[in-house]
Design an enzyme around this catalytic site. Structure first.
Site, PDB file in Angstrom:
ATOM      1  N   LYS A  32       0.837  -1.202   0.000  1.00 36.37           N
ATOM      2  CA  LYS A  32       0.000   0.000   0.000  1.00 36.37           C
ATOM      3  C   LYS A  32       0.869   1.248   0.000  1.00 36.37           C
ATOM      4  O   LYS A  32       1.746   1.410   0.852  1.00 36.37           O
ATOM      5  CB  LYS A  32      -0.930   0.025   1.215  1.00 36.37           C
ATOM      6  CG  LYS A  32      -1.866   1.250   1.197  1.00 36.37           C
ATOM      7  CD  LYS A  32      -2.959   1.137   2.238  1.00 36.37           C
ATOM      8  CE  LYS A  32      -2.615   1.730   3.569  1.00 36.37           C
ATOM      9  NZ  LYS A  32      -2.633   3.190   3.607  1.00 36.37           N
ATOM     10  N   ASP A  59      -3.399   4.302  -2.145  1.00 36.96           N
ATOM     11  CA  ASP A  59      -4.415   4.788  -1.199  1.00 36.96           C
ATOM     12  C   ASP A  59      -4.407   6.311  -1.168  1.00 36.96           C
ATOM     13  O   ASP A  59      -3.894   6.919  -0.226  1.00 36.96           O
ATOM     14  CB  ASP A  59      -4.126   4.191   0.187  1.00 36.96           C
ATOM     15  CG  ASP A  59      -5.205   4.531   1.201  1.00 36.96           C
ATOM     16  OD1 ASP A  59      -6.313   4.925   0.786  1.00 36.96           O
ATOM     17  OD2 ASP A  59      -4.941   4.392   2.410  1.00 36.96           O
ATOM     18  N   LYS A  61      -7.403   8.049  -1.825  1.00 36.68           N
ATOM     19  CA  LYS A  61      -8.788   8.434  -1.485  1.00 36.68           C
ATOM     20  C   LYS A  61      -9.300   9.568  -2.364  1.00 36.68           C
ATOM     21  O   LYS A  61      -9.574  10.680  -1.903  1.00 36.68           O
ATOM     22  CB  LYS A  61      -8.900   8.796   0.003  1.00 36.68           C
ATOM     23  CG  LYS A  61      -8.511   7.653   0.926  1.00 36.68           C
ATOM     24  CD  LYS A  61      -8.751   7.995   2.384  1.00 36.68           C
ATOM     25  CE  LYS A  61      -8.373   6.851   3.299  1.00 36.68           C
ATOM     26  NZ  LYS A  61      -6.911   6.601   3.380  1.00 36.68           N
ATOM     27  N   PHE A  62      -9.492   9.280  -3.641  1.00 34.81           N
ATOM     28  CA  PHE A  62      -9.986  10.300  -4.578  1.00 34.81           C
ATOM     29  C   PHE A  62     -11.398  10.755  -4.199  1.00 34.81           C
ATOM     30  O   PHE A  62     -12.251   9.949  -3.819  1.00 34.81           O
ATOM     31  CB  PHE A  62     -10.043   9.742  -6.011  1.00 34.81           C
ATOM     32  CG  PHE A  62      -8.710   9.382  -6.599  1.00 34.81           C
ATOM     33  CD1 PHE A  62      -7.562  10.097  -6.288  1.00 34.81           C
ATOM     34  CD2 PHE A  62      -8.599   8.317  -7.498  1.00 34.81           C
ATOM     35  CE1 PHE A  62      -6.332   9.764  -6.856  1.00 34.81           C
ATOM     36  CE2 PHE A  62      -7.386   7.974  -8.065  1.00 34.81           C
ATOM     37  CZ  PHE A  62      -6.249   8.696  -7.744  1.00 34.81           C
ATOM     38  N   ASP A  64     -13.777  13.871  -6.019  1.00 27.35           N
ATOM     39  CA  ASP A  64     -13.815  15.042  -6.908  1.00 27.35           C
ATOM     40  C   ASP A  64     -15.002  14.873  -7.845  1.00 27.35           C
ATOM     41  O   ASP A  64     -15.800  13.947  -7.668  1.00 27.35           O
ATOM     42  CB  ASP A  64     -12.483  15.144  -7.673  1.00 27.35           C
ATOM     43  CG  ASP A  64     -12.089  16.591  -7.957  1.00 27.35           C
ATOM     44  OD1 ASP A  64     -12.965  17.356  -8.424  1.00 27.35           O
ATOM     45  OD2 ASP A  64     -10.930  16.948  -7.720  1.00 27.35           O
ATOM     46  N   THR A 123     -12.293   6.490  10.213  1.00 30.23           N
ATOM     47  CA  THR A 123     -12.388   6.063  11.617  1.00 30.23           C
ATOM     48  C   THR A 123     -11.972   7.180  12.579  1.00 30.23           C
ATOM     49  O   THR A 123     -12.153   7.052  13.783  1.00 30.23           O
ATOM     50  CB  THR A 123     -11.517   4.820  11.871  1.00 30.23           C
ATOM     51  OG1 THR A 123     -10.225   5.063  11.331  1.00 30.23           O
ATOM     52  CG2 THR A 123     -12.114   3.590  11.242  1.00 30.23           C
ATOM     53  N   ARG A 214       2.784  -0.915  10.779  1.00 38.17           N
ATOM     54  CA  ARG A 214       3.871  -0.966  11.760  1.00 38.17           C
ATOM     55  C   ARG A 214       4.172  -2.339  12.361  1.00 38.17           C
ATOM     56  O   ARG A 214       5.352  -2.631  12.601  1.00 38.17           O
ATOM     57  CB  ARG A 214       3.602   0.085  12.853  1.00 38.17           C
ATOM     58  CG  ARG A 214       3.760   1.497  12.308  1.00 38.17           C
ATOM     59  CD  ARG A 214       3.069   2.532  13.157  1.00 38.17           C
ATOM     60  NE  ARG A 214       1.623   2.436  13.020  1.00 38.17           N
ATOM     61  CZ  ARG A 214       0.759   3.246  13.620  1.00 38.17           C
ATOM     62  NH1 ARG A 214       1.214   4.223  14.390  1.00 38.17           N
ATOM     63  NH2 ARG A 214      -0.529   3.104  13.438  1.00 38.17           N
TER      64      ARG A 214
END
Ligand code: C5P
Length: 241
Positions: A32, A59, A61-62, A64, A123, A214
């Site tokens: 990612k 990633d 996050k479009f 528009d 979130t 992580r």
């Protein structure tokens, strides 16, 4: 089973991302690339990561107007992206435009259509944050509303939190791909993740893909960490892809 681990390469520079990718490539399902790495390194890092042989999840996050999102989806596919995210709050026209753009581009290139994943409610947002935006129904109802809108608009996948997997499966059935971050082993530090699930719990609940950053990238031995996670998952319940 397909390998459900998507490792989040949340690092600032291409060099670190490529080193991790070389080490992890054979033991994870996809990489990612988020805003930090993409804004700093651009399309070149996507192409280089793709050359390592891994699947690429962009990633960004479009969100528009439909035409702009459709064009951005096609540019992403030109870079070799296999999965990408859009905000479902962009509405049905934007979502269908994204899905159609992916299908058309893929048909032209003779490849499988990349997976457009809808993001519902971030979130980081709670009921009060939604109320500020004039949405009074609360997060769970808004998640279901946006998830159904995405599915009705043709999207084949959604990003959701571990707590949302079960009810989204109930609402949307087994065909849709559910991609879930917030994955931790009980013993591992939860970092800033507040509501977590272990890899096997998430897959049991119905997740198709697990986004893990992580716990793998900061491990002393990232490759062994990924292998341990893979071994902890009951292979029989992972859907094939
Ligand atoms: O390091 P960690 O496993 O927490 O990384 C999770 C990845 O998933 C990060 O790239 C983070 O931005 C992303 N993510 C998340 N929670 C969401 C959506 C995305 O942690 N709700």
């Amino acid at each position: 089973m397909h390998n459900p681990i998507i490792v989040a390469l949340d690092v600032p520079k291409a060099k670190e991302a490529l080193e991790l990718a070389k080490e992890l490539g054979p033991v994870v399902g996809a990489f990612k690339i988020g805003k930090q790495l993409f804004v700093s390194e651009g399309p070149e890092v996507v192409r280089k990561l793709k050359e390592t042989g891994g699947k690429i999840f962009l990633d960004l996050k479009f969100h528009d107007i439909p035409n702009t999102v459709a064009k951005a989806v096609q540019s992403a596919i030109d870079m070799g992206v296999d999965m990408l995210t859009v905000h479902t709050s962009g509405g049905s026209e934007m979502l269908s435009a994204a899905e159609n753009a992916s299908n058309e581009k893929a048909a032209k290139l003779g490849i499988a259509s990349p997976l457009i994943l809808g993001v519902t409610v971030l979130t980081s947002m709670d009921d009060n944050n939604l109320a500020e935006l004039g949405i009074q129904e609360g997060t769970k109802r808004q998640v279901v509303r946006l998830a159904k809108l995405a599915a009705a608009s043709g999207l084949r996948g959604l990003v959701c939190s571990p707590q949302e997997i079960k009810f989204l499966r109930e609402e949307l059935g087994s065909d849709i791909d559910l991609v879930t971050p917030g994955i931790r082993f009980d013993a591992s530090p939860s970092d800033d993740q507040k509501r977590t699930m272990s890899p096997s719990e998430a897959v049991k609940a119905g997740a198709s893909w697990l986004v893990i950053g992580r716990p793998i990238t900061l491990a002393e031995n990232p490759r062994s960490a990924a292998i341990d996670i893979l071994n902890s998952i009951d292979s029989e319940i992972v859907p094939s892809k």
